[in-house]
Scaffold this motif. Structure first.
Motif, PDB file in Angstrom:
ATOM      1  N   GLU A   1      12.586  -9.535  -9.696  1.00 10.90           N
ATOM      2  CA  GLU A   1      14.007  -9.520 -10.051  1.00 10.90           C
ATOM      3  C   GLU A   1      14.793  -8.537  -9.194  1.00 10.90           C
ATOM      4  O   GLU A   1      16.033  -8.587  -9.164  1.00 10.90           O
ATOM      5  N   MET A   2      14.134  -7.656  -8.468  1.00 12.25           N
ATOM      6  CA  MET A   2      14.828  -6.651  -7.669  1.00 12.25           C
ATOM      7  C   MET A   2      15.612  -7.292  -6.529  1.00 12.25           C
ATOM      8  O   MET A   2      15.287  -8.391  -6.071  1.00 12.25           O
ATOM      9  N   GLN A   3      16.641  -6.592  -6.059  1.00 11.52           N
ATOM     10  CA  GLN A   3      17.341  -7.025  -4.861  1.00 11.52           C
ATOM     11  C   GLN A   3      16.348  -7.033  -3.690  1.00 11.52           C
ATOM     12  O   GLN A   3      15.530  -6.116  -3.558  1.00 11.52           O
ATOM     13  N   PRO A   4      16.379  -8.077  -2.849  1.00 10.70           N
ATOM     14  CA  PRO A   4      15.361  -8.221  -1.790  1.00 10.70           C
ATOM     15  C   PRO A   4      15.190  -6.992  -0.907  1.00 10.70           C
ATOM     16  O   PRO A   4      14.063  -6.624  -0.566  1.00 10.70           O
ATOM     17  N   ASP A   5      16.295  -6.340  -0.517  1.00  9.09           N
ATOM     18  CA  ASP A   5      16.168  -5.188   0.370  1.00  9.09           C
ATOM     19  C   ASP A   5      15.506  -4.007  -0.322  1.00  9.09           C
ATOM     20  O   ASP A   5      14.680  -3.300   0.268  1.00  9.09           O
ATOM     21  N   ILE A   6      15.829  -3.815  -1.610  1.00  6.72           N
ATOM     22  CA  ILE A   6      15.203  -2.721  -2.361  1.00  6.72           C
ATOM     23  C   ILE A   6      13.737  -3.037  -2.609  1.00  6.72           C
ATOM     24  O   ILE A   6      12.869  -2.162  -2.504  1.00  6.72           O
ATOM     25  N   ARG A   7      13.454  -4.310  -2.937  1.00  4.25           N
ATOM     26  CA  ARG A   7      12.061  -4.717  -3.163  1.00  4.25           C
ATOM     27  C   ARG A   7      11.230  -4.493  -1.909  1.00  4.25           C
ATOM     28  O   ARG A   7      10.106  -3.994  -1.978  1.00  4.25           O
ATOM     29  N   GLN A   8      11.769  -4.826  -0.744  1.00  5.13           N
ATOM     30  CA  GLN A   8      11.036  -4.642   0.500  1.00  5.13           C
ATOM     31  C   GLN A   8      10.729  -3.173   0.748  1.00  5.13           C
ATOM     32  O   GLN A   8       9.645  -2.824   1.217  1.00  5.13           O
ATOM     33  N   SER A   9      11.683  -2.300   0.409  1.00  5.29           N
ATOM     34  CA  SER A   9      11.461  -0.872   0.571  1.00  5.29           C
ATOM     35  C   SER A   9      10.323  -0.392  -0.317  1.00  5.29           C
ATOM     36  O   SER A   9       9.467   0.399   0.110  1.00  5.29           O
ATOM     37  N   VAL A  10      10.274  -0.890  -1.557  1.00  8.92           N
ATOM     38  CA  VAL A  10       9.195  -0.511  -2.477  1.00  8.92           C
ATOM     39  C   VAL A  10       7.858  -1.034  -1.966  1.00  8.92           C
ATOM     40  O   VAL A  10       6.842  -0.327  -2.002  1.00  8.92           O
TER      41      VAL A  10
ATOM     42  N   GLU B   1       6.983  -1.596   1.106  1.00 11.12           N
ATOM     43  CA  GLU B   1       6.573  -0.770   2.244  1.00 11.12           C
ATOM     44  C   GLU B   1       5.972   0.551   1.779  1.00 11.12           C
ATOM     45  O   GLU B   1       4.998   1.046   2.362  1.00 11.12           O
ATOM     46  N   GLN B   2       6.540   1.124   0.732  1.00  7.63           N
ATOM     47  CA  GLN B   2       5.983   2.361   0.178  1.00  7.63           C
ATOM     48  C   GLN B   2       4.607   2.117  -0.427  1.00  7.63           C
ATOM     49  O   GLN B   2       3.698   2.950  -0.294  1.00  7.63           O
ATOM     50  N   LEU B   3       4.438   0.980  -1.091  1.00  9.72           N
ATOM     51  CA  LEU B   3       3.141   0.640  -1.680  1.00  9.72           C
ATOM     52  C   LEU B   3       2.083   0.466  -0.599  1.00  9.72           C
ATOM     53  O   LEU B   3       0.953   0.957  -0.729  1.00  9.72           O
ATOM     54  N   VAL B   4       2.446  -0.220   0.477  1.00  8.90           N
ATOM     55  CA  VAL B   4       1.503  -0.431   1.583  1.00  8.90           C
ATOM     56  C   VAL B   4       1.142   0.897   2.235  1.00  8.90           C
ATOM     57  O   VAL B   4      -0.019   1.144   2.579  1.00  8.90           O
ATOM     58  N   ALA B   5       2.133   1.783   2.385  1.00  8.96           N
ATOM     59  CA  ALA B   5       1.865   3.092   2.978  1.00  8.96           C
ATOM     60  C   ALA B   5       0.928   3.908   2.092  1.00  8.96           C
ATOM     61  O   ALA B   5       0.088   4.653   2.597  1.00  8.96           O
TER      62      ALA B   5
ATOM     63  N   ALA C   1      -3.105  -3.949   1.369  1.00  6.54           N
ATOM     64  CA  ALA C   1      -1.901  -4.622   1.861  1.00  6.54           C
ATOM     65  C   ALA C   1      -1.975  -6.135   1.674  1.00  6.54           C
ATOM     66  O   ALA C   1      -1.003  -6.773   1.266  1.00  6.54           O
ATOM     67  N   GLU C   2      -3.120  -6.728   1.957  1.00  3.22           N
ATOM     68  CA  GLU C   2      -3.263  -8.181   1.831  1.00  3.22           C
ATOM     69  C   GLU C   2      -3.167  -8.614   0.370  1.00  3.22           C
ATOM     70  O   GLU C   2      -2.486  -9.595   0.047  1.00  3.22           O
ATOM     71  N   GLU C   3      -3.842  -7.880  -0.517  1.00  6.49           N
ATOM     72  CA  GLU C   3      -3.778  -8.190  -1.947  1.00  6.49           C
ATOM     73  C   GLU C   3      -2.362  -8.034  -2.473  1.00  6.49           C
ATOM     74  O   GLU C   3      -1.867  -8.870  -3.244  1.00  6.49           O
ATOM     75  N   LEU C   4      -1.694  -6.985  -2.036  1.00  4.96           N
ATOM     76  CA  LEU C   4      -0.318  -6.729  -2.460  1.00  4.96           C
ATOM     77  C   LEU C   4       0.604  -7.872  -2.048  1.00  4.96           C
ATOM     78  O   LEU C   4       1.398  -8.368  -2.857  1.00  4.96           O
ATOM     79  N   ASP C   5       0.493  -8.302  -0.796  1.00  3.48           N
ATOM     80  CA  ASP C   5       1.344  -9.382  -0.305  1.00  3.48           C
ATOM     81  C   ASP C   5       1.091 -10.664  -1.095  1.00  3.48           C
ATOM     82  O   ASP C   5       2.039 -11.381  -1.458  1.00  3.48           O
TER      83      ASP C   5
END
Length: 285
Positions: A162-171, A173-177, A183-187
Motif C-alpha cells: 500500500e506504500m507509495q512506490p518511491d517510499i516502498r523502493q527506499s524501504v 533498498e534498506q532491507l537489501v542493505a 535479496a532474492e527472497e525479498l524481491d
C-alpha cells in the motif's frame, strides 16, 4: 542488528554536546527495548545502539532522572520507566483508529479462532499497536509492542504493497542493505505481495515467518491524516488453513476495514446483521 559507526574524525564529544544529537541518541536507547525485554544492561544497550560506553552511561543517567528509564541497583540493569509508559499509553489511547478498530478486531478474532492485530512500520519492522485474541488456547501470544519482520509477515507485506512506490523502493533498498543474502527472497515476496494485493485486496502469507503460521494482512489508510496502518489475522496452520485464509479470513479483513472506515466517518455499518455471513459472531452475541 543496527550498529552505529563512530565518527572517524574524533568528533564524538562535539556532536555529543549537541542537543539534537543527544535527543536522537536518547531515543535510540529507548528504542533498544523490545516487548521481550524486561531489563537491559549497559553492555546490551551499547551493542544494540552502537553508541560509545560513555555516551550510554551519560544518557541513561539523564533518562533515569527524567523517569523514562528505571535503574535496578540490585541487578545493575535498566527497564522502561513510568514516563515512557505514560507517553506510549497516551499515544495509543488518543488514537481514534485503534479505539474504533478494537471491537471489530475482537469480533473477527472470535469468528476465526485466531489473533487479529493492528500495527504500523517502525524502521524495517512492523510494531503491534493493538492485538485481540480468541479464547482458543493456541492463539498467537504476541502483544502490543511486539515487532515482526516487515517483508516476511502478512501485516508487513500488506503495508509495503500500500506504500507509495518511491517510499516502498527506499524501504526495500534498506532491507537489501541490511540483509543482502536475502535479496532474492525479498524481491520474490514483495513482488508476489503487490500482485496479490492488486488482485484480491489482501495478502496471504503461508509459513513465510514461521513454518507453522498462516496469516492474512490488509492495509488501512485513515482519511483523517493518521499514518498508514495494517491489520492481520494469523494463527497456526491447524486453525487457519490456506483455503480458509483465502476464502474466509481475507474477505473478513476487507469487511473489517470497510466497517472501520464507516465508523470513523460516522456512517452506518455497511454490513448490517442481515448481510453478515453465516456464523458471524459479534462481541454482543
Amino acid at each position: 542488528m543496527r550498529k552505529r559507526t563512530k565518527p572517524a574524525d574524533g568528533s564524538e564529544g562535539v556532536e555529543g554536546g549537541n542537543s539534537a544529537a543527544s535527543l536522537t541518541r536518547g531515543l535510540e536507547i529507548l528504542r533498544a527495548f523490545t516487548a521481550d525485554d524486561a531489563t537491559l544492561g549497559n553492555q546490551d544497550l551499547i551493542e544494540r545502539t552502537g553508541l560509545p560506553k560513555a555516551t550510554v552511561s551519560r544518557l541513561t543517567s539523564t533518562l533515569v532522572g527524567l523517569g523514562y528509564l528505571h535503574y535496578d541497583d540490585m541487578l545493575g540493569r535498566y527497564s522502561i520507566g513510568p514516563a515512557t509508559v505514560s507517553l506510549g499509553y497516551s499515544a495509543l489511547s488518543s488514537s481514534a483508529v485503534i479505539h474504533m478498530a478494537r471491537p471489530l478486531m475482537q469480533e473477527l478474532a472470535d469468528q476465526t479462532g485466531a489473533a487479529v492485530a493492528l500495527g504500523t512500520r517502525d524502521g524495517l519492522e512492523m510494531v503491534y499497536l493493538a492485538n485481540c485474541r480468541s479464547m482458543s488456547p493456541v492463539s498467537l501470544r504476541l502483544n502490543v509492542g511486539s515487532r515482526l519482520p516487515i517483508y516476511r509477515t502478512a501485516m508487513g507485506l500488506a503495508y509495503l504493497a500500500e506504500m507509495q512506490p518511491d517510499i516502498r523502493q527506499s524501504v526495500i533498498e534498506q532491507l537489501v542493505a541490511a540483509e543482502p543474502e536475502r535479496a532474492e527472497e525479498l524481491d520474490r515476496l514483495v513482488t508476489h505481495a503487490i500482485e496479490d494485493y492488486r488482485r484480491d485486496g489482501f495478502i496471504s502469507a503461508f509459513g513465510s515467518w514461521h513454518s507453522y503460521i498462516n496469516a492474512v494482512g490488509v492495509a488501512f489508510r485513515p482519511t483523517d491524516g493518521s499514518p498508514l496502518v495494517a491489520l492481520t489475522c494469523g494463527g497456526i496452520v491447524d486453525i487457519l488453513s490456506r483455503n480458509h485464509c483465502r476464502e474466509s479470513v481475507g474477505p473478513g479483513l476487507l469487511r473489517l476495514t470497510r466497517r472501520l472506515r464507516a465508523r470513523l466517518a460516522g456512517e452506518p455499518d455497511p454490513f448490517p446483521t442481515s448481510q453478515r455471513p453465516p456464523n458471524w459472531k459479534t462481541s454482543a452475541e
